[in-house]
Design a protein around this motif. Structure first.
Motif, PDB file in Angstrom:
ATOM      1  N   ASP A 298      40.975  46.210 -38.781  1.00 32.52           N
ATOM      2  CA  ASP A 298      40.214  45.354 -37.814  1.00 32.52           C
ATOM      3  C   ASP A 298      40.426  45.839 -36.415  1.00 32.52           C
ATOM      4  O   ASP A 298      41.403  45.978 -35.947  1.00 32.52           O
ATOM      5  N   TYR A 299      39.130  46.125 -35.863  1.00 26.03           N
ATOM      6  CA  TYR A 299      39.260  46.502 -34.553  1.00 26.03           C
ATOM      7  C   TYR A 299      38.486  45.680 -33.650  1.00 26.03           C
ATOM      8  O   TYR A 299      37.355  45.184 -34.133  1.00 26.03           O
ATOM      9  N   GLN A 300      38.976  45.472 -32.641  1.00 24.27           N
ATOM     10  CA  GLN A 300      38.414  44.602 -31.465  1.00 24.27           C
ATOM     11  C   GLN A 300      37.460  45.332 -30.668  1.00 24.27           C
ATOM     12  O   GLN A 300      37.737  46.326 -29.859  1.00 24.27           O
ATOM     13  N   LEU A 301      36.104  44.828 -30.536  1.00 21.80           N
ATOM     14  CA  LEU A 301      35.048  45.851 -29.999  1.00 21.80           C
ATOM     15  C   LEU A 301      34.922  45.275 -28.374  1.00 21.80           C
ATOM     16  O   LEU A 301      34.540  45.920 -27.656  1.00 21.80           O
ATOM     17  N   ALA A 302      34.985  44.013 -28.147  1.00 22.00           N
ATOM     18  CA  ALA A 302      34.862  43.225 -27.128  1.00 22.00           C
ATOM     19  C   ALA A 302      35.722  42.003 -26.946  1.00 22.00           C
ATOM     20  O   ALA A 302      36.355  41.748 -27.736  1.00 22.00           O
ATOM     21  N   LYS A 303      35.672  41.184 -26.056  1.00 21.55           N
ATOM     22  CA  LYS A 303      36.480  40.081 -25.723  1.00 21.55           C
ATOM     23  C   LYS A 303      36.240  38.920 -27.046  1.00 21.55           C
ATOM     24  O   LYS A 303      37.387  38.409 -27.380  1.00 21.55           O
ATOM     25  N   ARG A 304      35.060  38.836 -27.527  1.00 24.71           N
ATOM     26  CA  ARG A 304      35.062  37.924 -28.717  1.00 24.71           C
ATOM     27  C   ARG A 304      34.401  38.536 -30.062  1.00 24.71           C
ATOM     28  O   ARG A 304      34.259  38.009 -30.927  1.00 24.71           O
ATOM     29  N   TRP A 305      34.701  39.915 -30.113  1.00 21.62           N
ATOM     30  CA  TRP A 305      33.948  40.814 -31.246  1.00 21.62           C
ATOM     31  C   TRP A 305      34.837  41.485 -31.818  1.00 21.62           C
ATOM     32  O   TRP A 305      35.508  42.302 -31.233  1.00 21.62           O
ATOM     33  N   PHE A 306      34.812  41.676 -33.315  1.00 21.37           N
ATOM     34  CA  PHE A 306      35.691  42.384 -33.944  1.00 21.37           C
ATOM     35  C   PHE A 306      34.974  42.741 -35.396  1.00 21.37           C
ATOM     36  O   PHE A 306      33.987  42.203 -35.823  1.00 21.37           O
ATOM     37  N   THR A 307      35.435  43.930 -35.709  1.00 14.01           N
ATOM     38  CA  THR A 307      34.786  44.402 -36.789  1.00 14.01           C
ATOM     39  C   THR A 307      35.751  44.897 -37.772  1.00 14.01           C
ATOM     40  O   THR A 307      37.013  45.224 -37.225  1.00 14.01           O
ATOM     41  N   GLY A 308      35.634  45.042 -39.245  1.00 10.93           N
ATOM     42  CA  GLY A 308      36.737  45.440 -40.152  1.00 10.93           C
ATOM     43  C   GLY A 308      36.346  46.085 -41.200  1.00 10.93           C
ATOM     44  O   GLY A 308      35.032  45.884 -41.650  1.00 10.93           O
ATOM     45  N   LEU A 309      36.944  46.888 -41.886  1.00 10.32           N
ATOM     46  CA  LEU A 309      36.623  47.708 -43.128  1.00 10.32           C
ATOM     47  C   LEU A 309      37.788  47.449 -44.298  1.00 10.32           C
ATOM     48  O   LEU A 309      39.205  46.922 -43.750  1.00 10.32           O
ATOM     49  N   PHE A 333      32.617  37.119 -34.779  1.00  3.26           N
ATOM     50  CA  PHE A 333      32.468  36.633 -33.513  1.00  3.26           C
ATOM     51  C   PHE A 333      33.286  35.313 -33.137  1.00  3.26           C
ATOM     52  O   PHE A 333      33.150  34.355 -34.183  1.00  3.26           O
ATOM     53  N   TRP A 334      34.021  35.166 -31.963  1.00  2.00           N
ATOM     54  CA  TRP A 334      34.666  34.032 -31.876  1.00  2.00           C
ATOM     55  C   TRP A 334      34.296  33.454 -30.667  1.00  2.00           C
ATOM     56  O   TRP A 334      34.328  33.949 -29.168  1.00  2.00           O
ATOM     57  N   PRO A 335      33.294  32.462 -30.739  1.00  2.00           N
ATOM     58  CA  PRO A 335      32.821  31.655 -29.309  1.00  2.00           C
ATOM     59  C   PRO A 335      33.937  31.094 -28.414  1.00  2.00           C
ATOM     60  O   PRO A 335      33.828  30.914 -27.349  1.00  2.00           O
ATOM     61  N   PHE A 338      38.669  27.908 -30.807  1.00  2.00           N
ATOM     62  CA  PHE A 338      38.353  26.802 -31.875  1.00  2.00           C
ATOM     63  C   PHE A 338      37.389  27.178 -32.874  1.00  2.00           C
ATOM     64  O   PHE A 338      37.128  26.024 -33.712  1.00  2.00           O
ATOM     65  N   SER A 339      36.757  28.265 -32.687  1.00  2.55           N
ATOM     66  CA  SER A 339      35.500  28.147 -33.550  1.00  2.55           C
ATOM     67  C   SER A 339      35.414  29.619 -34.050  1.00  2.55           C
ATOM     68  O   SER A 339      35.788  30.528 -33.286  1.00  2.55           O
ATOM     69  N   GLN A 340      34.761  30.034 -35.174  1.00  5.52           N
ATOM     70  CA  GLN A 340      34.717  31.358 -35.436  1.00  5.52           C
ATOM     71  C   GLN A 340      33.311  31.613 -36.293  1.00  5.52           C
ATOM     72  O   GLN A 340      32.922  30.771 -37.180  1.00  5.52           O
ATOM     73  N   VAL A 341      32.599  32.683 -36.429  1.00  2.13           N
ATOM     74  CA  VAL A 341      31.644  33.079 -37.231  1.00  2.13           C
ATOM     75  C   VAL A 341      31.686  34.573 -37.532  1.00  2.13           C
ATOM     76  O   VAL A 341      32.037  35.441 -37.001  1.00  2.13           O
ATOM     77  N   GLN A 365      30.639  32.991 -43.189  1.00  2.89           N
ATOM     78  CA  GLN A 365      31.697  32.198 -42.859  1.00  2.89           C
ATOM     79  C   GLN A 365      31.671  31.593 -41.582  1.00  2.89           C
ATOM     80  O   GLN A 365      31.520  32.257 -40.655  1.00  2.89           O
ATOM     81  N   ILE A 366      31.912  30.155 -41.554  1.00  7.09           N
ATOM     82  CA  ILE A 366      31.746  29.394 -40.374  1.00  7.09           C
ATOM     83  C   ILE A 366      32.910  28.438 -40.272  1.00  7.09           C
ATOM     84  O   ILE A 366      33.154  27.770 -41.022  1.00  7.09           O
ATOM     85  N   GLN A 367      33.844  28.763 -39.223  1.00  9.46           N
ATOM     86  CA  GLN A 367      35.053  27.862 -39.165  1.00  9.46           C
ATOM     87  C   GLN A 367      35.153  27.211 -37.764  1.00  9.46           C
ATOM     88  O   GLN A 367      34.574  27.638 -36.840  1.00  9.46           O
ATOM     89  N   PHE A 368      35.756  26.162 -37.769  1.00 12.58           N
ATOM     90  CA  PHE A 368      35.799  25.232 -36.613  1.00 12.58           C
ATOM     91  C   PHE A 368      37.363  24.352 -36.720  1.00 12.58           C
ATOM     92  O   PHE A 368      37.698  23.848 -37.934  1.00 12.58           O
ATOM     93  N   SER A 369      37.723  23.927 -35.806  1.00 13.01           N
ATOM     94  CA  SER A 369      39.056  23.200 -35.721  1.00 13.01           C
ATOM     95  C   SER A 369      39.193  22.247 -34.643  1.00 13.01           C
ATOM     96  O   SER A 369      38.598  22.334 -33.692  1.00 13.01           O
ATOM     97  N   ILE A 370      39.554  21.132 -35.240  1.00 17.08           N
ATOM     98  CA  ILE A 370      39.788  19.794 -34.066  1.00 17.08           C
ATOM     99  C   ILE A 370      41.348  19.477 -34.248  1.00 17.08           C
ATOM    100  O   ILE A 370      41.760  19.238 -35.480  1.00 17.08           O
ATOM    101  N   GLY A 371      41.798  19.083 -33.046  1.00 15.10           N
ATOM    102  CA  GLY A 371      43.082  18.471 -33.087  1.00 15.10           C
ATOM    103  C   GLY A 371      44.190  19.578 -32.834  1.00 15.10           C
ATOM    104  O   GLY A 371      43.752  20.684 -32.428  1.00 15.10           O
TER     105      GLY A 371
END
Length: 378
Positions: A298-309, A333-335, A338-341, A365-371
């Motif tokens: 898994d490689y980080q492309l930018a502040k919020r972007w990652f790609t993987g094989l 993509f990490w907005p 607390f959230s992830q797409v 996949q869309i993930q979100f966290s509260i608390g």
């Protein structure tokens, strides 16, 4: 001349008389009143002390939602096209100065289960760390990770084929771990766990006394400020329930390499994960020696972007002659934290007794966290 001098004497006498009058008035007049200082503002009422019973005894509570959408054709693993795959409720708190408690409850499409629920004793003789309850067994690397912490929206084939289900090895028992110092700033930890011996797809102890066991030894070391490596070895054994005395033996070797520059390139990183599994299952038809393997980057492309094989293969635990294979590519993509797409395209080639079945699928996949959700193990 006499006239001028006489005029000057008269002026001087008049001035002296005027000064004398002013001096006499000053001595007789009352002293001036001092300028009044501004009155201080009224004292504010002291703030009420925080109630020690409001939140003091309440645990930290968090909910994590995991939505999954699947497109494509897969007759072997035919999941719903849209699903709230899991909602995880976590309850975490300090029990007393000597222990802490953690509960993770999983709400899936058709069930509610306690994913983990245990107490950890933090201050014991010989610096032991003891955990009691239900927990993810320390076997390999990703088996201990919750679904929302995985770098993919699915699980690798070895975890499904050799550890029974996508949930992996999870059981009730007692865990004891200890840090073992090594030279050269190397982290070392040994873990021994005694378990009930009942986990779907792996172990089914026929009696109370036939417990399962697990042992893991792992090492961790930093190489400079930007690189670190983790290496681990795991061994587990228990009764599988196919006969009264049939056992299953599991072994695992895992390797994790991380690169994260602290200066110059803050939004670049790379993680390499790899695990090799061995399974020896005794059953009436004979012992099955199965293997499984995956490697991912898994490689980080930018502040919020990652790609993987990811590449993977795995034999079937109950029929080692059948081997499934697969490949996958991901984009994440990490907005915010607390959230992830995440999107994934995967291709899997399944084996059966007649032929092979190829499945091409796209996953969203869309993930979100509260608390307040506590940090997971590194």
């Amino acid at each position: 001349m006499k006239v001028v001098r006489s005029s000057l004497l008269r002026m001087a006498a008049g001035l002296a008389a005027a000064l004398a009058s002013v001096r006499a008035f000053a001595q007789d007049a009352p002293p001036p009143a001092p300028t009044p200082e501004p009155a201080p503002p009224p004292m504010a009422a002291p703030a009420a002390a925080p109630s020690q019973t409001s939140n003091y005894f309440n645990p930290s509570i968090a909910v994590i939602g995991n939505f999954l959408g699947i497109a494509g054709h897969n007759p072997v693993d035919n999941q719903d096209s849209l699903q709230l795959r899991e909602s995880e409720l976590s309850l975490q708190a300090i029990v007393d100065p000597y222990a802490r408690g953690d509960f993770f409850i999983s709400f899936s499409n058709d069930s509610v289960v306690i994913e983990e629920g245990y107490v950890t004793f933090l201050h014991l003789p010989w610096d032991l760390l003891v955990k009691v309850g239900q927990f993810k067994v320390a076997f390999g690397k990703i088996n201990t990770m919750h679904l929302h912490t995985l770098p993919w929206p699915d699980e690798p084939l070895p975890m499904i084929n050799l550890l029974g289900t996508e949930d992996g090895w999870n059981d009730v028992g007692i865990s004891m771990a200890k840090l073992l110092p090594l030279p050269g700033d190397t982290f070392s930890e040994a873990t021994v766990q005694v378990l009930r011996g009942k986990t779907e797809g792996i172990f089914d102890a026929p009696s109370r006394g036939k417990l399962a066991v697990d042992a893991q030894y792992r090492l961790y070391r930093d190489f400079g400020d930007d690189n670190n490596v983790e290496l681990g070895f795991s061994y587990g054994q228990g009764w599988n329930g196919s006969t009264e005395d049939a056992r299953t033996t599991l072994e695992n070797t895992h390797l994790v390499y991380r690169w994260k520059p602290l200066q110059g390139r803050p939004y670049r990183s790379f993680i390499l994960r790899s695990e090799y599994y061995w399974s020896q299952r005794e059953q009436p038809e004979g012992k099955q020696n199965a293997q499984g393997f995956y490697v991912s980057g898994d490689y980080q492309l930018a502040k919020r972007w990652f790609t993987g094989l990811r590449y993977e293969f795995s034999d079937h635990a109950d029929n080692a002659s059948l081997r499934d294979r697969g490949e996958a590519v991901t984009l994440t993509f990490w907005p915010s934290e607390f959230s992830q797409v995440r999107g994934e395209f995967r291709q899997r080639n399944y084996a059966n007794d007649v032929n092979r079945v190829k499945a091409n699928e796209g996953l969203l996949q869309i993930q979100f966290s509260i608390g307040a959700h506590g940090a997971h193990p590194f």
